[in-house]
Write an enzyme that holds these catalytic residues in place. Structure first.
Site, PDB file in Angstrom:
ATOM      1  N   GLY A   1      49.730  37.428  27.738  1.00 33.41           N
ATOM      2  CA  GLY A   1      49.573  38.704  28.429  1.00 33.41           C
ATOM      3  C   GLY A   1      48.210  39.232  28.030  1.00 33.41           C
ATOM      4  O   GLY A   1      48.082  40.030  27.113  1.00 33.41           O
ATOM      5  N   THR A   2      47.202  38.747  28.726  1.00 28.61           N
ATOM      6  CA  THR A   2      45.852  39.034  28.255  1.00 28.61           C
ATOM      7  C   THR A   2      45.423  40.471  28.532  1.00 28.61           C
ATOM      8  O   THR A   2      44.438  40.919  27.967  1.00 28.61           O
ATOM      9  CB  THR A   2      44.841  38.047  28.851  1.00 28.61           C
ATOM     10  N   ASN A   3      46.145  41.198  29.398  1.00 27.43           N
ATOM     11  CA  ASN A   3      45.812  42.623  29.562  1.00 27.43           C
ATOM     12  C   ASN A   3      46.017  43.346  28.240  1.00 27.43           C
ATOM     13  O   ASN A   3      45.107  43.960  27.697  1.00 27.43           O
ATOM     14  CB  ASN A   3      46.735  43.295  30.586  1.00 27.43           C
ATOM     15  N   GLY A  35      12.385  44.455  31.708  1.00 24.69           N
ATOM     16  CA  GLY A  35      11.669  44.926  30.524  1.00 24.69           C
ATOM     17  C   GLY A  35      10.297  44.305  30.419  1.00 24.69           C
ATOM     18  O   GLY A  35       9.464  44.752  29.645  1.00 24.69           O
ATOM     19  N   ARG A  70      60.533  38.801  33.086  1.00 24.61           N
ATOM     20  CA  ARG A  70      60.240  39.537  31.855  1.00 24.61           C
ATOM     21  C   ARG A  70      61.267  40.633  31.664  1.00 24.61           C
ATOM     22  O   ARG A  70      61.507  41.429  32.577  1.00 24.61           O
ATOM     23  CB  ARG A  70      58.845  40.158  31.932  1.00 24.61           C
ATOM     24  N   MET A  91       6.587  42.762  32.342  1.00 22.14           N
ATOM     25  CA  MET A  91       5.642  43.323  33.300  1.00 22.14           C
ATOM     26  C   MET A  91       5.996  42.993  34.736  1.00 22.14           C
ATOM     27  O   MET A  91       6.485  41.922  35.040  1.00 22.14           O
ATOM     28  CB  MET A  91       4.247  42.800  33.002  1.00 22.14           C
ATOM     29  N   TYR A 106      49.513  26.628  33.342  1.00 26.03           N
ATOM     30  CA  TYR A 106      49.389  27.375  34.584  1.00 26.03           C
ATOM     31  C   TYR A 106      48.767  28.741  34.362  1.00 26.03           C
ATOM     32  O   TYR A 106      48.759  29.250  33.236  1.00 26.03           O
ATOM     33  CB  TYR A 106      50.755  27.546  35.268  1.00 26.03           C
ATOM     34  N   ARG A 164       2.155  37.667  38.484  1.00 31.56           N
ATOM     35  CA  ARG A 164       3.541  38.029  38.176  1.00 31.56           C
ATOM     36  C   ARG A 164       4.005  37.313  36.916  1.00 31.56           C
ATOM     37  O   ARG A 164       3.630  36.173  36.688  1.00 31.56           O
ATOM     38  CB  ARG A 164       4.486  37.599  39.312  1.00 31.56           C
ATOM     39  N   HIS A 167      46.975  51.781  36.223  1.00 26.41           N
ATOM     40  CA  HIS A 167      48.253  51.500  36.864  1.00 26.41           C
ATOM     41  C   HIS A 167      48.094  51.311  38.362  1.00 26.41           C
ATOM     42  O   HIS A 167      48.558  50.324  38.948  1.00 26.41           O
ATOM     43  CB  HIS A 167      49.218  52.649  36.556  1.00 26.41           C
ATOM     44  N   CYS A 208      49.832  35.333  32.281  1.00 26.45           N
ATOM     45  CA  CYS A 208      50.321  36.172  33.368  1.00 26.45           C
ATOM     46  C   CYS A 208      49.581  37.501  33.412  1.00 26.45           C
ATOM     47  O   CYS A 208      49.961  38.391  34.133  1.00 26.45           O
ATOM     48  CB  CYS A 208      51.822  36.395  33.261  1.00 26.45           C
ATOM     49  N   SER A 242      53.556  32.893  27.303  1.00 25.34           N
ATOM     50  CA  SER A 242      52.785  33.324  28.461  1.00 25.34           C
ATOM     51  C   SER A 242      51.823  34.383  27.928  1.00 25.34           C
ATOM     52  O   SER A 242      52.257  35.415  27.412  1.00 25.34           O
ATOM     53  CB  SER A 242      53.717  33.899  29.524  1.00 25.34           C
ATOM     54  N   ARG A 276      58.266  41.439  36.917  1.00 24.54           N
ATOM     55  CA  ARG A 276      58.488  42.650  36.121  1.00 24.54           C
ATOM     56  C   ARG A 276      59.808  43.248  36.573  1.00 24.54           C
ATOM     57  O   ARG A 276      60.017  43.436  37.762  1.00 24.54           O
ATOM     58  CB  ARG A 276      57.374  43.670  36.375  1.00 24.54           C
ATOM     59  N   ARG A 290      15.511  30.623  49.036  1.00 17.87           N
ATOM     60  CA  ARG A 290      16.579  30.628  48.035  1.00 17.87           C
ATOM     61  C   ARG A 290      17.886  30.409  48.756  1.00 17.87           C
ATOM     62  O   ARG A 290      17.949  30.609  49.984  1.00 17.87           O
ATOM     63  CB  ARG A 290      16.604  31.947  47.273  1.00 17.87           C
ATOM     64  N   GLU A 309      50.860  38.845  23.551  1.00 20.56           N
ATOM     65  CA  GLU A 309      50.009  39.954  23.975  1.00 20.56           C
ATOM     66  C   GLU A 309      49.682  40.870  22.808  1.00 20.56           C
ATOM     67  O   GLU A 309      48.864  41.761  22.916  1.00 20.56           O
ATOM     68  CB  GLU A 309      50.693  40.737  25.101  1.00 20.56           C
ATOM     69  N   LYS A 363      10.306  31.336  38.604  1.00 18.68           N
ATOM     70  CA  LYS A 363       9.498  31.590  39.794  1.00 18.68           C
ATOM     71  C   LYS A 363       8.494  30.459  40.002  1.00 18.68           C
ATOM     72  O   LYS A 363       8.354  29.921  41.113  1.00 18.68           O
ATOM     73  CB  LYS A 363       8.771  32.923  39.623  1.00 18.68           C
TER      74      LYS A 363
END
Lengths: 923, 923
Positions: free
Chosen positions: A798-800, A133, A648, A135, A883, A124, A486, A863, A796, A592, A368, A777, A54
């Site tokens: 499969g980060t899910n 948290g 896949r 003041m 990719y 302030r 899903h 993917c 590839s 898929r 800003r 994965e 600030k």
């Protein structure tokens, strides 16, 4: 792994980390106060660590000549000294404060504590990083029993003066001295009762004066002292309170949980108060330097005469457009237009400003970077390049990659939405907007939509069985499931609007109705969904259809010029493939195959396969599916001709293909000519306690190799068919859920044998290059990626699923605790939406390095859903993937995010080079 | 991670790896044939790589003076040369073979191909590692149309001679020349029909002679040549076939899947045939040098006069005990006793021998270390130390640590089991043996057992709801679930017999009966379970109760002297704690608190807590549970006084505590005075798609901190109560399922606050040292262990869940594919039974190093099921954990395994030192 971690840590909270080597000053006399004002300004924008965010902003505005109410900032190092002295202000600080206040008095022609023309200030806290948290603000500091009279006579507004005073006593008592707010509230209630009014604003001046007396009594009773009548005592107490609040348990906990380290303390900002409510020559307003909604280059804002800042925000009075100022005070308006220009030139971006006119004098309270719609962001960025305000790189960095998906989907305007009421809010699972009547089963959705109706599919949750119904519906609404349930994943893939996990819905599928807080909607009622906000709206809303602007096209062209990462798409149909290609996809990263088994007759053959209890019958049923699969693949290969298509093999557990309710089971039994009991038994046998960790993915291919053989055969036959038509098909076969090298080695052999057999059967003698790879994965596959890579042409990620298993979080069940985790800041963000760099990311990074150690030319991509998330894309770029693959509608987002990542990386490198050069020069 | 991997790899298949730098000899003339026999023996036991396992064993026996039928071995390097020459035998090999055969002729006084006294040989493959997929045995090689007549006249047994010949033609045709075995079978059938007999053995000599003619015709038809009448041609073809089989697809696949690399080829063993069926002065037998069942030091075995080796094994004729030989041929018997002594002295272990007497001459065909029962293993090991045959270390290494659990549990003898029939076989989920009537619900099991009946609990699968019933039953039988299913884990913890996953059972809970292959057992019928074999037996079987021998005690004392790793136990009750302490446990590594909530009234209070929809009601219900918990902990602390007790806070998802069926839900609703619908709704709301990855573990403490507070309070109060009675309680608080540092930091603070509050409330002012740590069972926690360790006093690896999530295998669902995975050798072993060193182990190793990097004094242990598995214990010892924790009955196993691990590690170190010294000397 340590490599990633270090890198990651340094990318986060860089501001705070940079200071970690700094230590609090001991007794050296360093400057404790940084001024900002007409006669002196010490700080500037880059000094956030020393004077807080600030303080730095106020100093910057002042130094570029904007009329900012003068003030000063006490440094964060002073806070450290305060702590070091066990909670005592450093010697000499209050003398410096007095000197600074005297400067304010000179600059404002007011006097601190004066009973005729009092100087009032706000106090302030402000650390380098915004931090709850600590003041809060104290306004109107400097008012005393005598100064309040001065303010009243000065402004000619007694009510205003007493209201200001009672606010000070309340805030000071509560925030500085720890008197519970309720004691003050109770007194206010009594006064209101006395005047028989219900609103604060209806209490007359006389009542507020009385209230001040009562407040002072409350103060005395709980503090044990009178409310201080020396304004410097007020100021000292407020400064000490801000410093103390740095060590408040809440603030410490917040820093701990968020791993904010290396900060030495908070700064304190003391600033002259200005008032827009001092009469008809006063006013207040907010404005944007360009239209934040369209991006058009014109001044845009509104103002209110004789009002305070809160009044504009609260919306009690209707403000005028900013152009109206021309009439009211042409001089001030001209000043504002000048400021608009100065600001854009200085900050090189659209500014969102707050200003106040106190008796004809214009004051800037805040500037800003302005928030803007995606459309405006694109237009402003591109136009600013043309105006030579910014570079192409800056333009690319300035458009939030996530937002541009909005430009591709239908949407409701705020105005349209105001015409209806919001029924409830769920998760904004898939952006877009849709209105429709309610269908409660997938079958119903298919039938009614085929009959020409627009329907929303309303389900507790969806499963692969519902896919056809989801496809026919204009939007999807579920009562359970998270952002990666899903319904959410499938809808995003299609760019279809979806609101998920709207927990207030009580869905009665049998009676075809849904109840929310006692109100009920039936199958002919219409609801609207805003997939961007999660709102469920009552009745129909007219939406607007997206139109791609020329600026958008320009920006995308620039993005492609700057990125390294390729962008593929996740698509299961020729239509999706084509759309993604139009959006710039450079291949398919994930097709898929399971969705293909739900359409029309196929599901019956699929179920016949699953119910077969011997390999012969299974192969018979699979033979029926083969022509469908071949046709599907041919269509996709054609749509993506010349580009790679990663297919896949079957992934979900078989029970997802079987009907779960008794009625449908009976239908199936009849259709296949088997006993109902047999169907039920098979369903029961396939039931799993934890299907996510069950018999699915490549495990199906291990136990039923004939399924793999059918699918590979379909791929090869489709490829040969394309070749004969001179269409270049480039399939890549991806085996899901691999956990061990042996698993992939064995299945790879089967795929190769099937390719060879199919070629022989078709008498095809040409070369077919079909890379065979795997999804990474399963955590174990990531850990042992060196061994797995020996038999994989590509990985590839499969980060899910990798996230599910690395965290032990079921996507379907995460809603039970995720809200608490986010709320308590245990997690910064949903790890399914943006990759968890420290944990899941470390596994990805390890797998990349390990894989390359045994196969240097291994092709690497991702993917999972993260492939469309900008923060994750930056991570994938950094670890060196080739990719990312994402749903069609996110392809432009990914292109832009990839460009941003590349630009930032180049900038960081250049920064490092500069540092190195300058160091070298010093030597 | 690479460190572990390298270490692991080098620990496996060391024999094979050692040779990887070896290359096949090119044209150097090295010895191709190693002889064994009276006049010359070239090889010895340590040359497995060069002459194969079988060749080395035959040479060794010969060289220590045992009467082995003479022979020779062609080296594995010759096989490599054969490959290098494109499938041609190296020049000069057949000349050397002729020389060797001539030596055999001299030693046996027979002649290869002779028509009066023919020498017959067997030809067998034999690589360094036993390997399926390669060529099988060929017997009787050397027989021709003329030699067969010689054999007939020599033996005076025409039938014997023609039978031997027809066997040779068949084996040679099938195995060497690839003629399908069925063609030979068909001819045999015709001959049997002609003689109107059904058994092979009933065909007379004349018929066998005819059969030889027919076989030769089959051979000529399919091979295109006559059956070779030159015995050397037979021999050369057989040798070539063995070498070719090294490259058979099956053998290559086997080596690939099992990652057997570095072997250059197989050896070929050519050995003189001897016959025990040449009349009443001939015979054959098998024996052990000590009683393999009790370990008693006396000669033990049986023999048959005028019989072949197969006859003893086949059990058609009943053999005599070996002592009977004394009468039959005292001389041979004396020789055998001498050999017994020689062998034990030479091999320093009990030997299992095969021998044949051909016309009064004793021949040794095989010796190998004898298999023995656990009891025998212990006795033999300890006695051999006393006889100074072996060292203490050797004795410890020689007892399979896994087997000694048998000594602690009741068992059925083979004789007892023979009296009943085996109904079906499940998985040997928890050793021990039990007979009982059948109970089909937990409640029934409790009631009937309290009425004095012995019952087996028969369930599809078990859940925590069933725990009390399981505890009351004498044994547990389930139809689904694997070795680490709920039933298996809980039963093993108690040392209670359990057979799990007996898929053939069709359990009808309602009608209280179980059907297997059409036969049905009701609730009054009795079944018996052998938990060591998985057998389900019809009717009652008398079991024997275990008695600890003095040798066992001695061995355990030795083990404790040698091990580094401490052994704790997993125990939830004072009784289990005491038992484990008696078995030598040095603390509790895991006290699960959830089982405590199922007993008696507690479950009602627990359910009340879960059904509460606000924190007040939850706290009220928790207040009821507090005294129970406190009492439980006090009991356990007392039983373990002076030893550490790791208490795990609540772990399972809440739905596991609620009744799932409508009837019980109604009962609960009545008991709590709420609506049935409310109960049903809560059950539905708590339902999860993947409970393993759901709302459980520390996630419960995050959302319901009051549960954590109650549990910590109970622990602290119990500790204070013990302190007042001068009992040293040493609890350690373990927070389960931690995934991130922030999660643990936050919960740790809560635990600390609760400890402080409880102390204050109890006005306890002394010091209470309670370490606070976490399980490492989430892959992400392992990956980020450096951060987690900053807020953890200890890590306890929960390798069950870590395995589930690292592999993505649900323990409850793994049976759908695990059998195929093991069968196809994709997995070497069930990773839940023995830790997967490459994957899960790499995570453990990483977490250990990362944790120690930020907290060098962090305490490390393991409390998963792997803590009782010897192979896993060796791994944990190697990565440097401080302790393993396992179920009480496995404590002795763990003590022994820990000693074995330490001894092996010392031996490996000594080996390295020696190598280094000798290298140094060479310089």
């Amino acid at each position: 792994m340590p490599a990633t971690k270090t890198r990651k840590r340094s990318s986060r909270k860089t501001t705070t980390r940079r200071t970690s080597r700094r230590t609090a000053p001991k007794s050296r006399t360093t400057r404790m106060i940084y001024a900002f004002g007409r006669t002196r300004t010490d700080g500037h924008a880059s000094q956030r660590e020393l004077i807080g965010g600030k303080g730095a902003n106020l100093a910057e505005m002042t130094s570029i000549g904007l009329p900012v109410p003068p003030g000063f900032t006490i440094t964060t190092e002073t806070c450290a000294a305060f702590d070091a002295r066990g909670g005592k202000l450093p010697t000499g600080l209050m003398d410096e404060v007095r000197t600074s206040v005297r400067r304010l008095e000179r600059e404002t022609d007011k006097e601190f504590g004066s009973d005729t023309n009092p100087l009032l200030v706000s106090v302030r806290s402000g650390a380098a990083v915004s931090m709850p948290g600590m003041m809060d603000t104290i306004l109107n500091l400097g008012l005393t029993d005598t100064a309040v009279e001065g303010l009243a006579s000065l402004t000619g507004n007694e009510r205003f003066a007493w209201d200001a005073y009672r606010r000070l006593i309340n805030m000071f008592g509560d925030v500085v001295m720890g008197v519970d707010h309720h004691y003050f509230e109770a007194e206010f209630d009594k006064v209101k009762k006395k005047y028989k009014v219900s609103e604060d604003t209806d209490v007359p001046a006389e009542g507020l004066r009385m209230l001040c007396d009562r407040y002072k009594k409350v103060y005395r009773k709980h503090v044990g002292k009178n409310f201080p009548q020396d304004p410097y005592k007020q100021l000292q107490a407020a400064i000490e309170a801000v410093f103390r609040s740095w060590r408040a348990p809440k603030a410490i906990a917040y820093r701990q949980i968020n791993e904010i380290t290396g900060l030495v303390g908070t700064a304190v900002n003391v600033q002259t108060m200005v008032f827009g409510n001092m009469g008809d020559d006063s006013g207040t307003g907010v404005a944007f330097t360009r239209d934040p909604s369209t991006g058009k280059n014109e001044f845009y804002g509104e103002f209110l005469v004789n009002a305070q800042g809160e009044d504009v925000v609260a919306g009690i009075r209707t403000p005028q457009p900013v152009i109206g100022m021309k009439k009211w005070n042409a001089d001030v308006y001209r000043q504002l237009l000048g400021i608009r220009k100065t600001l854009e030139k200085h900050y090189r971006d659209v500014q969102d400003i707050e200003f106040t006119i106190e008796r004809g004098h214009l004051y800037m309270l805040q500037t800003r970077n302005g928030k803007r719609t995606a459309a405006a962001a694109v237009r402003i960025a591109v136009e600013m390049v043309k105006e030579r305000l910014i570079t192409q790189e800056e333009a690319l960095l300035r458009v939030p990659a996530n937002d541009i998906v909005q430009l591709l989907l239908p949407s409701f305007s705020a105005a349209d939405k105001k015409k209806v009421t919001c029924v409830t809010k769920g998760l904004p699972a898939s952006p877009g907007a849709a209105s429709g009547a309610l269908a409660f089963t997938a079958e119903e959705a298919v039938e009614r939509s085929q009959a020409g109706e627009n329907v929303l599919l309303v389900r507790r949750e969806t499963s692969p069985e519902d896919v056809e119904g989801m496809h026919h519906a204009v939007g999807i609404l579920t009562s359970t499931g998270g952002m990666t349930s899903h319904a959410a994943v499938v809808a995003r893939g299609w760019g279809k609007c979806c609101v998920a996990g709207a927990g207030a819905l009580e869905i009665d599928e049998r009676r075809r109705r849904v109840t929310v807080n006692g109100r009920t909607w039936g199958s002919t009622d219409i609801l609207s969904l805003d997939g961007g906000t999660g709102e469920v709206l009552d009745g129909a809303v007219t939406g607007s259809v997206p139109k791609m602007s020329s600026e958008f096209t320009t920006l995308m062209r620039w993005a492609d010029r700057h990125r390294r990462l390729k962008v593929r798409t996740n698509a299961d149909t020729p239509a999706d493939s084509k759309r993604a290609r139009d959006f710039g996809a450079e291949g398919i990263g994930l097709t898929r195959t399971e969705h293909m088994f739900f359409e029309g007759d196929r599901i019956t053959a699929m179920r016949e396969m699953i119910l077969a209890d011997n390999i012969k019958d299974r192969e018979k049923a699979l033979a029926k599916l083969l022509p469908y699969q071949r046709k599907d693949f041919e269509g996709i290969f054609k749509a993506m001709k010349g580009l790679p298509v990663t297919v896949r093999l079957l992934d979900p557990p078989l029970h997802e293909f079987l009907p779960q309710d008794a009625e449908s089971q009976e239908d199936l039994a009849k259709a296949l000519g088997v006993k109902r009991k047999a169907v039920r038994r098979r369903v029961e046998a396939l039931h799993e306690a934890n299907p996510m960790l069950g018999h699915r993915g490549c495990r199906l291919a291990v136990t039923y190799p004939e399924i793999l053989r059918m699918q590979v055969r379909a791929i090869v036959e489709a490829m040969i068919a394309c070749r004969k038509k001179s269409i270049q098909a480039k399939p890549e076969i991806m085996i899901p859920l691999i956990g061990t090298r042996a698993e992939l080695a064995m299945l790879r052999t089967q795929v190769e044998e099937t390719i060879a057999k199919t070629k022989a059967a078709r008498k095809f003698t040409g070369r077919l290059d079909i890379p065979i790879g795997t999804m990474i994965e399963i955590p174990r596959a990531a850990v042992t990626a060196d061994a797995v890579a020996e038999v994989a042409d590509f990985f590839s990620f499969g980060t899910n699923d990798l996230t599910q298993m690395a965290f032990g979080y079921s996507r379907d069940d995460i809603n039970g605790f995720l809200p608490d985790y986010l709320h308590q800041a245990i997690l910064e963000k949903d790890p399914f939406q943006s990759i968890d760099v420290d944990g899941v990311g470390a596994l990805v990074d390890h797998a990349v390095k390990a894989g390359q150690s045994t196969r240097p030319d291994i092709k690497l991509g991702v993917c999972g859903e993260h492939g469309g998330d900008p923060a994750s894309i930056e991570f994938f770029d950094r670890v060196g993937l080739e990719y990312v693959s994402c749903s069609p509608f996110r392809v432009p987002t990914a292109r832009l995010a990839a460009a941003q990542s590349a630009i930032r990386a180049r900038q960081a490198d250049a920064g490092k080079r500069t540092t190195r050069t300058s160091r070298a020069r010093k030597r």
